[in-house]
Design an enzyme around this catalytic site. Sequence first.
Site, PDB file in Angstrom:
ATOM      1  N   ASP A  56       0.838  -1.105  -0.035  1.00  0.00           N
ATOM      2  CA  ASP A  56      -0.064   0.003   0.091  1.00  0.00           C
ATOM      3  C   ASP A  56       0.839   1.168   0.139  1.00  0.00           C
ATOM      4  OD1 ASP A  56      -1.594   2.232   0.893  1.00  0.00           O
ATOM      5  OD2 ASP A  56      -2.653   1.157   2.047  1.00  0.00           O
ATOM      6  N   GLY A 102       8.611  11.524  -2.142  1.00  0.00           N
ATOM      7  CA  GLY A 102       9.854  11.245  -1.136  1.00  0.00           C
ATOM      8  C   GLY A 102      10.825  10.370  -1.892  1.00  0.00           C
ATOM      9  N   ALA A 114      -0.275  10.646 -12.299  1.00  0.00           N
ATOM     10  CA  ALA A 114      -1.591  10.239 -12.996  1.00  0.00           C
ATOM     11  C   ALA A 114      -2.548  11.165 -12.341  1.00  0.00           C
ATOM     12  CB  ALA A 114      -1.943   8.821 -12.975  1.00  0.00           C
ATOM     13  N   TYR A 145     -12.074  12.227  -4.286  1.00  0.00           N
ATOM     14  CA  TYR A 145     -10.968  11.993  -5.532  1.00  0.00           C
ATOM     15  C   TYR A 145     -10.618  13.190  -6.002  1.00  0.00           C
ATOM     16  CZ  TYR A 145      -9.679   9.884  -9.935  1.00  0.00           C
ATOM     17  OH  TYR A 145      -8.977   9.490 -10.947  1.00  0.00           O
TER      18      TYR A 145
END
Length: 309
Positions: A56, A102, A114, A145
């Site tokens: 993740d 980072g 994106a 979103y």
Amino acid sequence: MRILVTGGAGFLGSHLCDYLLAKKHEVICIDNLITGNIENISHLSGNQNFHFIKHDVTEYIFIPGALDAILHFASPASPVDYLEYPIQTLKVGSLGSHKALGLAREKKARFLLASTSEVYGDPQIHPQTEDYWGNVNPIGPRGVYDEAKRFAEALTMAYNRTHGIETRIVRIFNTYGPRMRLNDGRVVPNFISQALEGKPLTVYGDGSQTRSFCYYTDLIEGIYRLLLSNVDTPVNLGNPVEYTIREFAERIIQATGSASQIVHQKLPVDDPKVRRPDIGKARKLLGWEPSVALEEGLRQTIEYFSGRR
Ligand code: UDP
């Protein structure tokens, strides 16, 4: 190049992995598989130049060795998905973008974000040019979103200005093709699966809202050109041919040869009334424009969905 693709098991991410491998790059794909699908990359297992890490990206990302580029594609991308995963959507756009940036800083890698036409919200300028700041409802259901992607754009530019990393931002308009999930809730998989099953096509609202649909091969080509370019401000990529959703439903019925009818359902909250990219900037700076006609793209997509029912 040695390239990291976050969200690499998703619809666009997995096509990007294929494309980069075909260009002889080494690809590391990260995905937590909440909306991505391992089947999208299973054909790559055994490929020496491909590595998959289930992770993740909102958590610290550790990649041994050098990286030349990071393409940050991890995020739920269908309105239905980001309503189901609102907090994950906010986290991947904010915390996930922070981790990926980072890492780009640490590795001195080029970073490509994106982003999305959703940064324009329900637009008051039509077609949308990159210099339009948008009309987004921050607290509406789509805000999770839209605002996450707007934050990701801001963070990308801050890393560019503050740390001097090379960054690219692509604003992706509606794109379709094989590997979209049949049940992802977006209009293309919904209409095609409804048409193939002879069920009524669910047009939301009166169907007068507009969208334009880019075939994935065109989009991936544009993304690669952007990556290799020196353009660090946002670039729209999408197909400028615009349809009402009602017309689009009719095109799907025609393309599938289905006997399905059209039914109307409630319009989702904050559903943009119009959307169409102005692709002048991509044409001028990348020499890019879409080349796959809707008939051909739909033919291939319908073939894919027919095989998966
Ligand atoms: N839509 C529809 N029927 C469906 C799914 C979507 O009429 O079964 C409409 C939706 O309201 C929107 C457009 O199609 O106006 C495109 O929706 P999608 O979910 O693909 O993505 P969006 O462009 O809204 O991000």
